[in-house]
Design a protein around this motif. Structure first.
Motif, PDB file in Angstrom:
ATOM      1  N   TRP A 427    -138.148  57.039  21.953  1.00 27.12           N
ATOM      2  CA  TRP A 427    -138.059  57.313  20.511  1.00 27.12           C
ATOM      3  C   TRP A 427    -138.804  58.598  20.157  1.00 27.12           C
ATOM      4  N   ARG A 428    -139.979  58.809  20.780  1.00 27.09           N
ATOM      5  CA  ARG A 428    -140.762  60.020  20.508  1.00 27.09           C
ATOM      6  C   ARG A 428    -140.031  61.273  20.991  1.00 27.09           C
ATOM      7  N   GLN A 429    -139.435  61.168  22.179  1.00 29.30           N
ATOM      8  CA  GLN A 429    -138.726  62.318  22.722  1.00 29.30           C
ATOM      9  C   GLN A 429    -137.498  62.658  21.879  1.00 29.30           C
ATOM     10  N   LEU A 430    -136.773  61.631  21.437  1.00 25.59           N
ATOM     11  CA  LEU A 430    -135.575  61.888  20.626  1.00 25.59           C
ATOM     12  C   LEU A 430    -135.926  62.538  19.292  1.00 25.59           C
ATOM     13  N   ASN A 431    -137.108  62.202  18.764  1.00 29.47           N
ATOM     14  CA  ASN A 431    -137.526  62.765  17.480  1.00 29.47           C
ATOM     15  C   ASN A 431    -138.406  64.007  17.628  1.00 29.47           C
ATOM     16  N   SER A 432    -138.641  64.398  18.878  1.00 30.18           N
ATOM     17  CA  SER A 432    -139.458  65.604  19.152  1.00 30.18           C
ATOM     18  C   SER A 432    -140.853  65.502  18.555  1.00 30.18           C
ATOM     19  N   PHE A 433    -141.424  64.277  18.599  1.00 32.52           N
ATOM     20  CA  PHE A 433    -142.801  64.091  18.151  1.00 32.52           C
ATOM     21  C   PHE A 433    -143.750  64.431  19.298  1.00 32.52           C
TER      22      PHE A 433
END
Length: 453
Positions: A427-433
């Motif tokens: 989820w973090r990678q998909l949102n570039s967090f």
């Protein structure tokens, strides 16, 4: 057939009795596929909840922990000409070993006996300074003698002045007594003349009194001359004191002038001695700089200046040397956005160029070919490449680094951060967090350990 008719042939013919029908309609392919999908979904769900270690990856290179252990170039502090090489590339040298010999190229230092001649000049100046010291001592003694003599002469002149005062006083008393006696004789003469006129005294008595008056008048004149002479002696005594003072002031002035001149010359000689001492020390030091020596144990990597007879300027690089004893470290560069996530003492995995590795960044425990490290320093100012430099060293609790690693080789680093589920990382990678910002529990302990060190 196109199966356009509403009449179904399957109601009239049993296709399952046919050979091809048995192969098609008797096997339940969809059930197996459902089971596969169900198993895959459960497996994927389990994988999503497995722990994943967040990390910051970067490229770096192998270096040394201490600055004095890194490759260095040797320079000459003076310009010169290469005369002789004592080593070749790849040689191991010890601290103090001579690497090459150079010669002077400045005409001011061509004289091979320059230091010896300067030492002779220094000795001569030291003797001159000693002579000036003796002269100063002699002049000081002369001034002291003149001052003592002046005191005695003034005392003598004052005594004469006092005697002249007493002589004037004595002569003035004698003059007064002579005047009184002359007045008495004059009175007696007048009285005798009066008595002689009356017939009471003889002419003889008058003549005696007149003769005595003349005698006392002569004594009075003589005493007056003595008195005036005594006054002149008094004036001469006073003039003598003034003359003595003027004379000795002149003598003292000349002696003090000579003393100050000698002191000035002595100070000037001291300055020249100091300059010669500095020059001699510089010449001796410069002579020692004609031999380039190894500052520490190491290997000759590369000779930057080569050949015989080649000239160079001061500070120009001559030879490159690699210290023999060093502690390996790796410098990695991280993005400014990741800098708050990096802390001293955290674990890092390192992959070295030339060593095969299978890296699972999220599961460092199953990575093969990586080595453990610890962060020891974080740069406070950004580097020229727009990233921050971080220095890491081998982890003493992990497998030791390969012994064949050389300084300057490449490396890839993975800084370990917080453990999170895989679904969160996706989820973090998909949102570039960015990775989770956290502070290590032992941050204060790390600071204390650094202060203790």
């Amino acid at each position: 057939m196109l199966n356009i008719s509403k009449n179904k042939i399957s109601n009239q013919v049993d296709l399952t009795k046919l050979k091809s029908g048995k192969e098609i309609f008797t096997k339940e392919y969809h059930k197996r596929f459902k089971k596969f999908l169900l198993f895959f979904s459960l497996l994927l769900l389990i994988i999503l909840f497995l722990p994943w270690t967040q990390n910051v990856s970067s490229n770096g290179k192998v270096t040394t922990l201490k600055p004095n252990q890194r490759p260095q170039t040797l320079q000459s502090q003076i310009p010169g000409r290469i005369e002789e090489w004592f080593v070749q590339e790849g040689d191991l040298v010890k601290k103090g070993d001579t690497i090459l010999r150079i010669s002077e190229i400045k005409s001011d230092y061509f004289d091979t006996k320059l230091a010896e001649r300067t030492d002779k000049q220094l000795n001569s100046k030291n003797l001159s300074a000693k002579a000036y010291t003796n002269k100063i001592s002699a002049l000081q003694k002369q001034i002291a003698a003149i001052q003592n003599e002046r005191i005695l002469k003034l005392q003598q002149a004052k005594n004469k002045l006092k005697q002249a005062h007493l002589k004037v006083k004595s002569d003035s008393i004698d003059l007064k007594a002579a005047e009184i006696k002359q007045n008495i004789a004059q009175t007696q003469l007048n009285r005798t003349l009066t008595l002689q006129k009356e017939g009471l005294k003889a002419v003889k008595d008058v003549e005696e009194k007149r003769a005595k008056l003349q005698e006392l008048t002569a004594k009075l004149v003589s005493q007056e001359n003595k008195f005036l002479s005594s006054k002149n002696d008094l004036i001469n005594a006073q003039l003598s004191i003034s003359s003595i003072q003027a004379s000795y002031i002149d003598k003292l002035s000349k002696a003090e002038s000579s003393l100050y001149t000698a002191q000035s010359d002595a100070y000037d000689t001291d300055v020249q001695v100091s300059k010669l001492e500095t020059s001699l020390a510089n010449y001796n030091k410069r002579s020692s700089l004609l031999y380039i020596t190894a500052p520490q144990d190491g290997y000759i990597n590369k000779t930057i200046k080569s050949g015989i007879g080649e000239t160079f300027k001061e500070g120009e690089q001559l030879v490159n040397i690699m210290p023999a004893n060093y502690d390996l470290a790796v410098e990695m560069y991280i993005q400014p956005i990741d800098l708050p996530l990096i802390h001293t003492g955290e674990s890092v995995r390192v992959q070295f160029d030339g060593w095969p590795a299978m890296v699972f960044s999220g599961w460092p425990n199953v990575s093969y070919g990586t080595y453990g490290a610890k962060i020891v320093a974080i740069e406070n100012f950004i580097s020229s490449n727009g990233k921050y430099r971080v220095l890491i060293v081998p982890d003493s609790n992990d497998e030791p680094w390969p012994k064949a690693i050389r300084v300057g080789s490449g490396a890839k680093t993975i800084a370990m951060l917080e453990n999170v589920p895989i679904w969160y990382e996706l989820w973090r990678q998909l949102n570039s967090f960015p990775p989770n910002f956290y502070q290590p529990k032992n941050k204060n302990d790390n600071y204390k350990s650094k202060e203790d060190k």
